[in-house]
Enzyme design. Structure first.
Site, PDB file in Angstrom:
ATOM      1  N   GLY A   1       0.830  -1.209   0.000  1.00 29.21           N
ATOM      2  CA  GLY A   1       0.000   0.000   0.000  1.00 29.21           C
ATOM      3  C   GLY A   1       0.860   1.253   0.000  1.00 29.21           C
ATOM      4  O   GLY A   1       0.567   2.241  -0.672  1.00 29.21           O
ATOM      5  N   THR A   2       1.949   1.208   0.766  1.00 28.48           N
ATOM      6  CA  THR A   2       2.857   2.349   0.835  1.00 28.48           C
ATOM      7  C   THR A   2       3.400   2.680  -0.554  1.00 28.48           C
ATOM      8  O   THR A   2       3.452   3.857  -0.961  1.00 28.48           O
ATOM      9  CB  THR A   2       4.036   2.014   1.791  1.00 28.48           C
ATOM     10  OG1 THR A   2       3.499   1.734   3.076  1.00 28.48           O
ATOM     11  CG2 THR A   2       5.032   3.154   1.875  1.00 28.48           C
TER      12      THR A   2
ATOM     13  N   ASN B   1      -7.044   5.232   9.393  1.00 28.08           N
ATOM     14  CA  ASN B   1      -6.592   3.978   9.985  1.00 28.08           C
ATOM     15  C   ASN B   1      -6.630   3.988  11.510  1.00 28.08           C
ATOM     16  O   ASN B   1      -6.742   2.946  12.131  1.00 28.08           O
ATOM     17  CB  ASN B   1      -5.170   3.636   9.513  1.00 28.08           C
ATOM     18  CG  ASN B   1      -4.241   4.815   9.561  1.00 28.08           C
ATOM     19  OD1 ASN B   1      -4.448   5.808   8.859  1.00 28.08           O
ATOM     20  ND2 ASN B   1      -3.228   4.741  10.392  1.00 28.08           N
TER      21      ASN B   1
ATOM     22  N   GLN C   1      -7.650   1.242   4.084  1.00 26.74           N
ATOM     23  CA  GLN C   1      -8.495   0.733   5.170  1.00 26.74           C
ATOM     24  C   GLN C   1      -9.939   0.502   4.730  1.00 26.74           C
ATOM     25  O   GLN C   1     -10.737  -0.034   5.488  1.00 26.74           O
ATOM     26  CB  GLN C   1      -8.477   1.700   6.364  1.00 26.74           C
ATOM     27  CG  GLN C   1      -7.137   1.762   7.086  1.00 26.74           C
ATOM     28  CD  GLN C   1      -6.788   0.466   7.817  1.00 26.74           C
ATOM     29  OE1 GLN C   1      -7.653  -0.356   8.106  1.00 26.74           O
ATOM     30  NE2 GLN C   1      -5.514   0.281   8.109  1.00 26.74           N
TER      31      GLN C   1
ATOM     32  N   SER D   1      -4.074  -2.242  -0.367  1.00 30.55           N
ATOM     33  CA  SER D   1      -3.020  -3.147   0.105  1.00 30.55           C
ATOM     34  C   SER D   1      -3.647  -4.482   0.473  1.00 30.55           C
ATOM     35  O   SER D   1      -4.543  -4.542   1.320  1.00 30.55           O
ATOM     36  CB  SER D   1      -2.352  -2.528   1.336  1.00 30.55           C
ATOM     37  OG  SER D   1      -1.409  -3.431   1.853  1.00 30.55           O
TER      38      SER D   1
ATOM     39  N   THR E   1      10.073  -7.452 -11.838  1.00 31.05           N
ATOM     40  CA  THR E   1       9.426  -8.742 -12.122  1.00 31.05           C
ATOM     41  C   THR E   1       8.211  -8.921 -11.209  1.00 31.05           C
ATOM     42  O   THR E   1       8.297  -8.692 -10.001  1.00 31.05           O
ATOM     43  CB  THR E   1      10.441  -9.891 -11.930  1.00 31.05           C
ATOM     44  OG1 THR E   1      11.501  -9.675 -12.848  1.00 31.05           O
ATOM     45  CG2 THR E   1       9.801 -11.249 -12.179  1.00 31.05           C
TER      46      THR E   1
ATOM     47  N   CYS F   1       5.859   5.677  21.754  1.00 32.49           N
ATOM     48  CA  CYS F   1       6.703   6.032  22.889  1.00 32.49           C
ATOM     49  C   CYS F   1       8.131   5.863  22.422  1.00 32.49           C
ATOM     50  O   CYS F   1       8.861   5.028  22.918  1.00 32.49           O
ATOM     51  CB  CYS F   1       6.380   5.106  24.056  1.00 32.49           C
ATOM     52  SG  CYS F   1       7.031   5.708  25.612  1.00 32.49           S
TER      53      CYS F   1
HETATM   54  N1  PLP Z   1      -2.410   3.643   4.190  1.00 32.86           N
HETATM   55  C1  PLP Z   1      -3.143   3.311   5.259  1.00 32.86           C
HETATM   56  C2  PLP Z   1      -4.375   4.097   5.578  1.00 32.86           C
HETATM   57  C3  PLP Z   1      -2.751   2.245   6.073  1.00 32.86           C
HETATM   58  O1  PLP Z   1      -3.478   1.928   7.146  1.00 32.86           O
HETATM   59  C4  PLP Z   1      -1.571   1.527   5.729  1.00 32.86           C
HETATM   60  C5  PLP Z   1      -1.088   0.439   6.597  1.00 32.86           C
HETATM   61  O2  PLP Z   1      -1.266   0.445   7.797  1.00 32.86           O
HETATM   62  C6  PLP Z   1      -0.856   1.901   4.585  1.00 32.86           C
HETATM   63  C7  PLP Z   1      -1.307   2.964   3.836  1.00 32.86           C
HETATM   64  C8  PLP Z   1       0.379   1.171   4.161  1.00 32.86           C
HETATM   65  O3  PLP Z   1       0.100  -0.097   3.612  1.00 32.86           O
HETATM   66  P1  PLP Z   1       1.233  -1.215   3.548  1.00 32.86           P
HETATM   67  O4  PLP Z   1       1.358  -1.784   4.904  1.00 32.86           O
HETATM   68  O5  PLP Z   1       0.731  -2.240   2.579  1.00 32.86           O
HETATM   69  O6  PLP Z   1       2.466  -0.570   3.053  1.00 32.86           O
END
Ligand code: PLP
Length: 394
Positions: free
Chosen positions: A75-76, A158, A186, A206, A244, A332
């Site tokens: 997702g990132t 999230n 999410q 993701s 790939t 923390c």
């Molecule tokens: N965006 C949101 C709202 C998320 O909650 C997360 C993961 O916690 C991500 C992006 C990132 O996804 P990934 O863990 O697949 O990189």
């Protein structure tokens, strides 16, 4: 009873177990049909067929053309590709270097936009959210300038589960001809992902958040939306994401997304009832606690709280000792409690924002889990308050 059976997992927003049907769908693509989708021989063609089938399955869920679906590594990465790619394209085509976003985006978006600002000179406007974490579409409209090239607003948060009016924001962006990205990581499995109803140009997902494998992301890219690739290399994914392809992974992601969409109605009926019982019980039994996020306009599986005068991380660790897995938005990191940036943006003072606690339900959640949490959590919070009075946190 085994250790695993005794664990109550209330952290489905962090990740989910892979559905056995997804594991089964992926199975042929590890050692059997292991070809490289770029190879033109038979083994490669078999892998390519599986990849294109997965792309069609995802496109059906999103209501788009398969050519508009890009597979990534998480997702990132989907968020990074969307933001960096669209920002650079907007600058390249002379559209402008101004970007609009919110203060409660996941770091995959927030830190990427910060870097575009700090290293590449893009200008950011961060539009405030209200006490529930909701952004006003009109405020987004008012932030638009002649040089705005990109708007990014997450579909659902999230940490607090608040759902944003994405369709309305998208309509505003569309009228002005501005590229609109949403982080829908999410939302999958809980909300509609039909990209035309949402008026989005870029949408990130993701697989591990909807009972698929880790390490697979999806990015919807509307036809015509310009995207400069963030990675350079071969021509995979029509040049938008070279590398790939993880065929087993994308097959699993597609199977999981299809299942999540099929199960959406039943889970959206089952989970809110359990979630609401949890919320009501916590508010009744724990003193000095607030529900965070919108009371109704929130993800069906999400219960999030702020505990006054208790560090979220301490509560998380104490619950973990009792076999209950939850999350906190208050880290923390330096030995001192950091307030949640999401709760801070929603206007909560520090003494509350250090006490962020998120419980997210899912396939694993049973009604008796809620009873156990309602028994354990009040004791844990009382004990922490006794041993770590608020003054120690200032
Ligand atoms: N965006 C949101 C709202 C998320 O909650 C997360 C993961 O916690 C991500 C992006 C990132 O996804 P990934 O863990 O697949 O990189």
């Amino acid at each position: 009873m085994s250790e695993a059976q005794r664990t109550i997992y209330l952290d489905h927003a962090a990740t989910t177990p892979v559905d056995p049907r997804v594991v089964e769908a992926m199975q042929p693509y590890w050692a059997g049909a292991f070809g490289n989708t770029s190879s033109i021989h038979g083994a490669g063609r078999a892998a390519l067929k599986a990849l294109e089938q997965a792309r069609s399955t995802v496109a059906d869920v999103l209501g788009c053309n398969p050519m508009e679906v890009v597979f990534t590594g998480c997702g990132t990465e989907s968020d990074n590709l969307a933001l960096r790619g669209a920002a650079w394209a907007a600058r390249q085509t002379g559209r402008g270097s101004h970007i609009i976003t919110t203060p409660i985006e996941h770091h995959a978006v927030g830190h990427t936009l910060d870097q575009l600002h700090d290293l590449h000179g893009f200008e950011l406007t961060v539009v405030d959210v209200d006490d529930y974490g909701r952004v006003d579409p009109d405020a987004i409209g008012r932030a638009i300038r002649r040089d705005t090239g990109l708007i990014s607003v997450m579909y659902a948060n999230n940490e607090v589960g608040t759902i944003q009016p994405i369709g309305e924001i998208g309509a505003i962006a569309r009228r002005k001809g501005i590229v609109f990205h949403t982080d829908a990581v999410q939302a999958a499995g809980a909300l509609s992902l039909k990209v035309d109803d949402l008026n989005v140009d870029l949408l990130a997902l993701s697989a591990h958040k909807f009972y698929g494998p880790k390490g697979v992301g999806i990015l919807y890219v509307r036809r015509g939306a310009e995207l400069v690739p963030a990675l350079t290399g071969g021509g995979h994914e029509r040049g938008r994401r070279p590398g790939t392809v993880n065929v087993a992974g994308v097959v699993g992601a597609a199977a999981a997304l299809k299942l999540a969409t099929e199960n959406r109605a039943s889970e959206s009926a089952r989970l809110p009832a359990l979630r609401d019982r949890l919320v009501k019980g916590v508010l009744e039994r724990v003193p000095d606690v607030k529900l965070t996020g919108h009371p109704t306009g929130r993800l069906p599986n999400s219960a999030s709280f702020a505990l006054k005068g208790v560090e979220g991380e301490s509560a998380l660790l104490a619950l973990d000792l009792e076999g209950i897995c939850v999350s906190t938005g208050s880290a923390c990191t330096t030995g001192e409690a950091e307030p949640s940036f999401v709760l801070t943006a929603m206007g909560l003072p520090r003494e509350w924002a250090v006490g962020s606690l998120r419980l997210t339900l899912g396939h694993l959640t049973q009604p008796e889990d809620i009873d156990i949490v309602l028994d354990v959590l009040p004791r844990v919070v009382a004990r922490l308050r006794e041993h770590a009075p608020m003054s120690a946190m200032n």
